[in-house]
Write an enzyme that holds these catalytic residues in place. Structure first.
Site, PDB file in Angstrom:
ATOM      1  N   HIS A 133     -24.971 -10.248 -62.934  1.00  0.00           N
ATOM      2  CA  HIS A 133     -26.215  -9.492 -62.801  1.00  0.00           C
ATOM      3  C   HIS A 133     -27.419 -10.382 -63.092  1.00  0.00           C
ATOM      4  O   HIS A 133     -28.406 -10.400 -62.349  1.00  0.00           O
ATOM      5  CB  HIS A 133     -26.202  -8.287 -63.762  1.00  0.00           C
ATOM      6  CG  HIS A 133     -27.489  -7.525 -63.774  1.00  0.00           C
ATOM      7  ND1 HIS A 133     -28.513  -7.803 -64.661  1.00  0.00           N
ATOM      8  CD2 HIS A 133     -27.929  -6.509 -63.002  1.00  0.00           C
ATOM      9  CE1 HIS A 133     -29.525  -6.988 -64.430  1.00  0.00           C
ATOM     10  NE2 HIS A 133     -29.197  -6.184 -63.435  1.00  0.00           N
ATOM     11  N   ASP A 159     -20.385  -7.272 -51.941  1.00  0.00           N
ATOM     12  CA  ASP A 159     -19.276  -6.343 -52.144  1.00  0.00           C
ATOM     13  C   ASP A 159     -18.142  -6.600 -51.162  1.00  0.00           C
ATOM     14  O   ASP A 159     -16.969  -6.392 -51.494  1.00  0.00           O
ATOM     15  CB  ASP A 159     -19.766  -4.897 -52.007  1.00  0.00           C
ATOM     16  CG  ASP A 159     -20.256  -4.338 -53.339  1.00  0.00           C
ATOM     17  OD1 ASP A 159     -19.867  -4.894 -54.383  1.00  0.00           O
ATOM     18  OD2 ASP A 159     -21.015  -3.360 -53.337  1.00  0.00           O
ATOM     19  N   MET A 175     -13.808 -44.929 -53.815  1.00  0.00           N
ATOM     20  CA  MET A 175     -12.509 -45.487 -53.410  1.00  0.00           C
ATOM     21  C   MET A 175     -12.521 -46.996 -53.624  1.00  0.00           C
ATOM     22  O   MET A 175     -13.483 -47.545 -54.139  1.00  0.00           O
ATOM     23  CB  MET A 175     -12.207 -45.098 -51.968  1.00  0.00           C
ATOM     24  CG  MET A 175     -11.955 -43.610 -51.807  1.00  0.00           C
ATOM     25  SD  MET A 175     -11.477 -43.163 -50.138  1.00  0.00           S
ATOM     26  CE  MET A 175     -12.945 -43.592 -49.219  1.00  0.00           C
ATOM     27  N   ARG A 215     -33.646  -2.003 -52.840  1.00  0.00           N
ATOM     28  CA  ARG A 215     -32.671  -1.327 -53.700  1.00  0.00           C
ATOM     29  C   ARG A 215     -33.379  -0.201 -54.450  1.00  0.00           C
ATOM     30  O   ARG A 215     -34.156  -0.455 -55.368  1.00  0.00           O
ATOM     31  CB  ARG A 215     -32.062  -2.306 -54.700  1.00  0.00           C
ATOM     32  CG  ARG A 215     -31.475  -3.574 -54.102  1.00  0.00           C
ATOM     33  CD  ARG A 215     -31.053  -4.511 -55.226  1.00  0.00           C
ATOM     34  NE  ARG A 215     -30.600  -5.797 -54.758  1.00  0.00           N
ATOM     35  CZ  ARG A 215     -31.387  -6.846 -54.544  1.00  0.00           C
ATOM     36  NH1 ARG A 215     -32.702  -6.740 -54.734  1.00  0.00           N
ATOM     37  NH2 ARG A 215     -30.897  -7.996 -54.131  1.00  0.00           N
ATOM     38  N   SER A 262     -25.919  -3.546 -41.694  1.00  0.00           N
ATOM     39  CA  SER A 262     -26.330  -4.631 -42.577  1.00  0.00           C
ATOM     40  C   SER A 262     -25.111  -4.993 -43.415  1.00  0.00           C
ATOM     41  O   SER A 262     -24.584  -4.149 -44.142  1.00  0.00           O
ATOM     42  CB  SER A 262     -27.490  -4.209 -43.478  1.00  0.00           C
ATOM     43  OG  SER A 262     -27.858  -5.279 -44.327  1.00  0.00           O
ATOM     44  N   ARG A 279     -25.514 -48.020 -43.038  1.00  0.00           N
ATOM     45  CA  ARG A 279     -25.227 -46.591 -42.954  1.00  0.00           C
ATOM     46  C   ARG A 279     -26.545 -45.848 -43.065  1.00  0.00           C
ATOM     47  O   ARG A 279     -27.549 -46.417 -43.507  1.00  0.00           O
ATOM     48  CB  ARG A 279     -24.277 -46.153 -44.070  1.00  0.00           C
ATOM     49  CG  ARG A 279     -24.802 -46.396 -45.470  1.00  0.00           C
ATOM     50  CD  ARG A 279     -23.726 -46.179 -46.518  1.00  0.00           C
ATOM     51  NE  ARG A 279     -24.190 -46.580 -47.849  1.00  0.00           N
ATOM     52  CZ  ARG A 279     -23.399 -46.851 -48.866  1.00  0.00           C
ATOM     53  NH1 ARG A 279     -22.088 -46.771 -48.712  1.00  0.00           N
ATOM     54  NH2 ARG A 279     -23.888 -47.200 -50.031  1.00  0.00           N
ATOM     55  N   GLY A 287     -23.181  -6.139 -46.335  1.00  0.00           N
ATOM     56  CA  GLY A 287     -23.334  -6.373 -47.771  1.00  0.00           C
ATOM     57  C   GLY A 287     -22.249  -7.336 -48.221  1.00  0.00           C
ATOM     58  O   GLY A 287     -21.190  -6.918 -48.705  1.00  0.00           O
ATOM     59  N   THR A 288     -22.492  -8.625 -48.053  1.00  0.00           N
ATOM     60  CA  THR A 288     -21.416  -9.603 -48.228  1.00  0.00           C
ATOM     61  C   THR A 288     -21.024  -9.811 -49.686  1.00  0.00           C
ATOM     62  O   THR A 288     -19.957 -10.371 -49.952  1.00  0.00           O
ATOM     63  CB  THR A 288     -21.803 -10.953 -47.592  1.00  0.00           C
ATOM     64  OG1 THR A 288     -23.093 -11.353 -48.084  1.00  0.00           O
ATOM     65  CG2 THR A 288     -21.854 -10.821 -46.077  1.00  0.00           C
ATOM     66  N   TYR A 302     -30.677 -10.962 -37.995  1.00  0.00           N
ATOM     67  CA  TYR A 302     -31.503 -11.417 -39.106  1.00  0.00           C
ATOM     68  C   TYR A 302     -30.651 -11.629 -40.348  1.00  0.00           C
ATOM     69  O   TYR A 302     -29.536 -11.124 -40.455  1.00  0.00           O
ATOM     70  CB  TYR A 302     -32.632 -10.418 -39.415  1.00  0.00           C
ATOM     71  CG  TYR A 302     -32.165  -9.097 -39.996  1.00  0.00           C
ATOM     72  CD1 TYR A 302     -31.981  -8.945 -41.375  1.00  0.00           C
ATOM     73  CD2 TYR A 302     -31.904  -8.004 -39.180  1.00  0.00           C
ATOM     74  CE1 TYR A 302     -31.544  -7.734 -41.914  1.00  0.00           C
ATOM     75  CE2 TYR A 302     -31.470  -6.799 -39.705  1.00  0.00           C
ATOM     76  CZ  TYR A 302     -31.295  -6.667 -41.070  1.00  0.00           C
ATOM     77  OH  TYR A 302     -30.861  -5.482 -41.602  1.00  0.00           O
ATOM     78  N   CYS A 348     -27.502  -8.715 -45.906  1.00  0.00           N
ATOM     79  CA  CYS A 348     -28.433  -8.603 -47.039  1.00  0.00           C
ATOM     80  C   CYS A 348     -27.790  -9.003 -48.358  1.00  0.00           C
ATOM     81  O   CYS A 348     -28.347  -8.768 -49.421  1.00  0.00           O
ATOM     82  CB  CYS A 348     -28.997  -7.189 -47.138  1.00  0.00           C
ATOM     83  SG  CYS A 348     -27.754  -5.908 -47.426  1.00  0.00           S
ATOM     84  N   ARG A 374     -11.560 -53.256 -47.696  1.00  0.00           N
ATOM     85  CA  ARG A 374     -12.517 -52.254 -48.186  1.00  0.00           C
ATOM     86  C   ARG A 374     -12.233 -50.893 -47.561  1.00  0.00           C
ATOM     87  O   ARG A 374     -11.866 -50.780 -46.392  1.00  0.00           O
ATOM     88  CB  ARG A 374     -13.957 -52.676 -47.845  1.00  0.00           C
ATOM     89  CG  ARG A 374     -14.308 -54.065 -48.310  1.00  0.00           C
ATOM     90  CD  ARG A 374     -15.729 -54.442 -47.950  1.00  0.00           C
ATOM     91  NE  ARG A 374     -16.717 -53.749 -48.766  1.00  0.00           N
ATOM     92  CZ  ARG A 374     -18.031 -53.805 -48.536  1.00  0.00           C
ATOM     93  NH1 ARG A 374     -18.498 -54.497 -47.510  1.00  0.00           N
ATOM     94  NH2 ARG A 374     -18.864 -53.162 -49.330  1.00  0.00           N
ATOM     95  N   LYS A 401     -17.951 -46.945 -42.363  1.00  0.00           N
ATOM     96  CA  LYS A 401     -18.155 -48.387 -42.512  1.00  0.00           C
ATOM     97  C   LYS A 401     -17.648 -49.143 -41.293  1.00  0.00           C
ATOM     98  O   LYS A 401     -18.350 -50.000 -40.735  1.00  0.00           O
ATOM     99  CB  LYS A 401     -17.449 -48.872 -43.778  1.00  0.00           C
ATOM    100  CG  LYS A 401     -17.780 -50.296 -44.180  1.00  0.00           C
ATOM    101  CD  LYS A 401     -17.165 -50.619 -45.538  1.00  0.00           C
ATOM    102  CE  LYS A 401     -17.772 -49.743 -46.605  1.00  0.00           C
ATOM    103  NZ  LYS A 401     -17.080 -49.845 -47.891  1.00  0.00           N
ATOM    104  N   GLY A 440     -18.502 -45.860 -54.130  1.00  0.00           N
ATOM    105  CA  GLY A 440     -17.836 -46.157 -55.392  1.00  0.00           C
ATOM    106  C   GLY A 440     -16.637 -45.294 -55.709  1.00  0.00           C
ATOM    107  O   GLY A 440     -16.000 -45.471 -56.747  1.00  0.00           O
ATOM    108  N   ARG A 458     -32.197   1.048 -48.903  1.00  0.00           N
ATOM    109  CA  ARG A 458     -30.836   1.466 -49.235  1.00  0.00           C
ATOM    110  C   ARG A 458     -30.892   2.645 -50.205  1.00  0.00           C
ATOM    111  O   ARG A 458     -31.530   2.552 -51.258  1.00  0.00           O
ATOM    112  CB  ARG A 458     -30.059   0.305 -49.868  1.00  0.00           C
ATOM    113  CG  ARG A 458     -28.603   0.658 -50.188  1.00  0.00           C
ATOM    114  CD  ARG A 458     -27.863  -0.506 -50.785  1.00  0.00           C
ATOM    115  NE  ARG A 458     -28.262  -0.784 -52.159  1.00  0.00           N
ATOM    116  CZ  ARG A 458     -27.812  -1.822 -52.871  1.00  0.00           C
ATOM    117  NH1 ARG A 458     -26.970  -2.690 -52.325  1.00  0.00           N
ATOM    118  NH2 ARG A 458     -28.226  -2.004 -54.118  1.00  0.00           N
ATOM    119  N   GLU A 483     -19.672  -3.083 -46.145  1.00  0.00           N
ATOM    120  CA  GLU A 483     -19.314  -3.806 -47.363  1.00  0.00           C
ATOM    121  C   GLU A 483     -17.902  -3.500 -47.832  1.00  0.00           C
ATOM    122  O   GLU A 483     -17.499  -3.921 -48.912  1.00  0.00           O
ATOM    123  CB  GLU A 483     -20.325  -3.492 -48.471  1.00  0.00           C
ATOM    124  CG  GLU A 483     -20.599  -2.017 -48.661  1.00  0.00           C
ATOM    125  CD  GLU A 483     -21.803  -1.748 -49.562  1.00  0.00           C
ATOM    126  OE1 GLU A 483     -22.070  -2.559 -50.461  1.00  0.00           O
ATOM    127  OE2 GLU A 483     -22.455  -0.707 -49.357  1.00  0.00           O
TER     128      GLU A 483
END
Length: 909
Positions: free
Chosen positions: A457, A798, A108, A587, A793, A341, A795-796, A881, A861, A97, A28, A106, A642, A774
């Site tokens: 799952h 796990d 604060m 998979r 690759s 804004r 395996g984020t 990738y 992946c 303000r 602001k 709204g 895999r 992983e």
């Protein structure tokens, strides 16, 4: 307090700042300064910086230099205005303000009319020639100050105001006269005195100082903290405070206040959009206490102000190169700008506006990409329920996979498949799902579970298939044996029992579950990606045209390639239509379900090598056929397969159900030798922590021939496609590797099998072998593992699980809500990558791997591959990738383009 802090500048006049100082002056304050610099009519004032707020929040008191700085700027403001704050005969009044860096509408506090008192209210009335206006302004001050600064229950003021209107027989504030308002002021002061034990402060400077402190405090108010968590705004930014000389829209019919947008925030179309309210102050518009008129009506009410406002709106949009949201006040025919804004907009409007601005030459393609987000694109792709429809809410859970789905309730996969084949649309309802439910999930329109979270799952698989899913609806009691679900009815209505066959509707965007059919509105954007609508067609939806252009910008700019997580030819074909550049994760465990489950059971039960080889031999042609179809669908593009990853017990019957079956068979003296062997196998394979047990590469090392069979199936399928003039590009991925020795053993076996297939078919195969990273140990020893791997690759899913020590299937439902509420998480680490922890391992492993093997291909992946914020991180660390579910591919493509645009520093805003 450090000496350097005292020398720091904590207050800036509106003439000193600019729009690029949002970190210091808040949004602001920075924009008020920018409008002042542009020569627009902005009431004079000054801004207290966010740095002052940070000092206050850290120490509990204002910086020692702040009071003197405020006094100096107040004196300058008084000199400019020709009157002093709260003086009796002609008082200067100011607003106090809030104004954080990021818009928090709204959340604060704001206080108007600071400076009014018993002594100055009559002077204001005399100067304005309007006694009613003066007393109205005074009652507003006491009401806002009492609630915001002194902590008085706002309902007490509202009740007193309503009682005054009832006594006079009117319905709006504007119908109260000066005498009514004067009595109301006395009543309000009495409320303050009773509730706080002190009189309403009459000293103008005390009012201002207390209001400044209240705005600082509001940064850590409950609603502000909740909003920041929701919008992922850092909690350490602090808020600026803007002190602005008051201009009054409540001086009569030639005054008023309004909000304007330079374009329609709902559609993006150009035109005159906004609301105006005569004889009102700014808070009245957003509070909705009186009906506004369309902004276009201002041309009839006050044409001079209207024409000036239109010119200013054009100036601001050209200057900011974006949709602007403007607040203004007209004081007796004089237009004043109170705020501007970058305006919030719907997802559809965002895409339309970005392309419009490119066509107008205001921004380039790189900037346009930064005006839209992957989250907005995802929102445009989801089918949605008709908002106008009447609904019967049963309950709500976790919004796990967006979309809108309607169907008959079914409580097992067999029924889901059976009814679906008969043409029925069904919703699969379970306590939770497991791999055995896959067929039912595929058959269903949507999935509803009473347990689990966003990465359970049900959620993960549903997102992969583009299925609507609501998880963790704990208030709904699911009884699969009796084939019913019970929802607690609201007060006055008993429990609602949903029997199998009853129609339910689930909203994966909100987590809400409804009884009966709610009409669904389809998404033309998905039809475009599916190829059923062409952006160049004359009748193409305007929104589709805009999405098409933005995707083209992103594809031209992005460095990251985008692949798909796909396990069959149908998903692969869909992914290719959505723009996938290959498969990053196939998979193979999904290929062992259904009718093939019996072969897996035979493999597990095999006591001798001959039995094991017979089972593997029966599986080989089935696996090969799967891969042939997959390579054909992705011809010419890489396909990362895999090898088997999950624990073997997942392919066996539930231990409790099997025990009951064996016990019943024994009681009836029926033959049960096979089931007894199965039960023994289930007991043998039972693990306390199966996701940390016999799975992944460990299966390939313990069960002779398992991985060799899979590698042979891949190699033979690739050879068959090559001989059919195809271009298969298979990549074999070994899961859950923790040490290079594991990978070396499996690789040696795979190389031997590949060589045998090449010799037998006379085909040279271009198969690469790599691994999933992983486990933390794999990331920390990536330099060693890269000696035996041609690609990594990450395996984020796990990796997050093992880094945090979280059970992905359990923690979201059990304590993640508390962690989010307490601010421990800004967002679930399974939803957006934890850059400091998991991300550090990804970065370190990528760097170490490429030191060993400079041409090492790097991808991801896990579920994070389709998360917008995570895609930016993967771009930053140099991955090649990302891979995600087919329906997330457009989002990943867009975000990869946005990441490249941001990294070039193209954003000029």
């Amino acid at each position: 307090m450090p000496e350097t802090q005292d020398r720091q500048k904590f207050v800036y006049d509106f003439t000193e700042g600019n729009k690029d100082l949002k970190d210091l002056l808040g949004g602001k304050g920075a924009n008020l300064a920018e409008m002042t610099n542009l020569g627009l009519p902005v009431p004079p004032g000054f801004t207290i910086t966010t740095e002052a707020c940070k000092v206050y929040l850290a120490s509990g008191s204002e910086p020692t230099a702040l009071r003197d700085e405020v006094s100096a700027h107040l004196e300058a403001l008084e000199a400019k205005m020709g009157k002093k704050l709260g003086q009796a005969d002609d008082p200067l009044l100011v607003s106090v303000r809030s104004g954080a860096k990021f818009s928090m509408p709204g959340m604060m506090d704001t206080v108007l009319n600071i400076g009014l008192s018993d002594a100055s209210v009559t002077g204001l009335a005399a100067q304005a020639g309007d006694e009613r206006f003066a007393w109205d302004s005074y009652r507003r001050l006491i009401q806002m100050f009492g609630k915001t600064v002194l902590g008085v229950d706002g309902d007490l003021f509202e009740e007193a105001l309503e009682e005054t209107k009832r006594a006079k027989g009117v319905t709006t504030d504007i119908d109260l006269d000066a005498a009514n308002l004067q009595r109301l002021v006395e009543e309000f002061k009495g409320i303050v005195s009773k509730e706080t034990g002190r009189d309403f402060p009459q000293e103008p400077r005390e009012q201002m100082d207390l209001a400044i402190r209240a705005v600082f405090d509001s940064w850590n108010g409950d609603r502000a903290k909740l909003y920041r968590r929701q919008e992922r705004i850092p909690g350490d930014l602090g808020t600026a405070v803007n002190i602005c000389s008051m201009v009054f829209g409540n001086l009569g019919p030639d005054s008023g206040t309004g909000v304007a947008f330079t374009r329609d925030p709902a559609s993006g179309h150009q035109g005159v959009y906004g609301d105006y309210l005569q004889n009102a102050q700014g808070e009245d518009v957003v509070a909705g206490i009186r009906n506004t008129v369309p902004l276009a009506d201002l041309e009839r009410i006050d044409k001079a102000s209207y024409d000036q406002l239109m010119q200013i709106m054009e100036t601001l949009e050209t200057h900011y190169k974006d949709l602007c949201d403007i607040e203004f006040t007209i004081e007796r025919g004089k237009l004043w700008m109170l705020q501007t804004r970058i305006g919030k907009r719907t997802a559809g409007a965002a895409f339309r506006i970005a392309t419009q601005l490119v066509d107008q030459g205001l921004i380039d393609e790189a900037e346009a990409l930064q005006r839209v987000t992957g989250a907005q694109l995802a929102q445009l792709m989801f089918p949605r329920f008709d908002e106008k429809a009447k609904v019967d809410l049963l309950g709500r859970g976790i919004a796990a996979s967006p979309g809108a789905a309607v169907g008959k309730a079914v409580f097992d996969s067999y029924t889901a498949v059976k009814w679906s084949r008969s043409g029925e649309k069904v919703i699969l309802i379970r306590r939770e799902t497991n791999p055995d439910d896959l067929n039912g999930m595929i058959a269903a329109e949507g999935i509803l579970t009473s347990r689990g979270g966003k990465t359970s799952h049900a959620a993960v698989v549903a997102r992969g298939m583009g299925k609507t899913c609501v998880c963790g609806a704990e208030e709904l009691e699911v009884d699969t044996k009796r084939r019913r679900m019970t929802a607690k009815g609201p007060e006055g209505r008993g429990n609602v029992v949903i029997e199998e066959g009853d129609v339910v509707s689930i909203d994966g965007s909100s987590g809400k579950v409804y009884l009966g059919e709610v009409p669904v509105v389809p998404s033309p954007v998905v039809e475009y990606f599916e190829g059923r609508m062409h952006a160049g067609a004359d009748d193409a939806d305007e929104l589709v045209q805009a999405v098409h252009r933005m995707m083209a910008y992103a594809d031209r700019m992005r460095r990251l390639r985008v692949r798909a997580n796909a396990d069959n030819a149908e998903d692969a074909a869909r992914a290719r239509r959505f723009g996938a550049q290959g498969i990053g994760l196939c998979r193979t465990e999904h290929m062992f379900l259904g009718e093939r489950r019996e072969l897996v059971e035979r493999l597990i039960l095999a006591d001798h090598e001959d039995e094991r080889n017979e089972a593997l031999g029966a599986l080989l042609p089935l696996q090969k056929a799967d891969f042939v179809e997959l390579f054909e669908a992705m011809d010419g593009l890489p396909v990362t397969v895999r090898l088997l990853d999950p624990p073997l017990h997942e392919f066996l019957p539930d231990i409790t159900e099997l025990s009951v079956r064996v016990a019943l068979a024994e009681a009836r003296q029926e033959a049960h030798e096979n089931e007894l062997r199965l039960l023994q196998a289930v007991h043998k394979l039972h693990e306390q922590n199966p996701m940390l047990g016999l799975r992944g590469v460990r299966l390939g090392l313990v069960i002779p021939g398992l991985f060799a069979m899979q590698v042979r199936a891949i190699a033979e399928a690739a050879a068959e496609r090559s001989n059919a003039k195809g271009d298969p590009r298979a990549e074999i991925m070994i899961p859950l590797v923790g040490t290079v020795q594991e990978l070396e053993i499996v690789r040696d076996e795979a190389d031997r099998v590949i060589a045998e297939v090449e010799a037998a078919t006379g085909t040279e195969l271009r198969l690469t072998i790599g691994t999933m990273i992983e486990l933390p140990r794999a990331a920390l020893t990536a330099d060693q593992i890269a000696e035996a791997a041609e690609f990594f690759s990450f395996g984020t899913n796990d990796l997050t699980q093992t880094v945090w020590g979280f059970s992905r299937d359990d923690v979201e439902a059990s304590f993640f809500t508390a962690y989010l509420e307490k601010g421990i998480f800004g967002v679930s680490p399974f939803e957006t990558i934890d850059k400091d922890g998991v991300g550090s391992l990804v970065r370190a492993a990528a760097e170490a791997g490429r030191r060993t093997r400079p041409d090492l291909k790097l991808g991801v992946c896990g579920e994070h591959g389709g998360d917008p914020e995570s895609v930016h991180f993967f771009h930053e660390v140099g991955l090649d990738y990302v891979s995600c579910s087919p329906f997330r591919i457009p989002v990943a493509r867009l975000e990869a383009g946005r990441a490249a645009a941001i990294s070039t520093g193209s954003d000029s805003r």
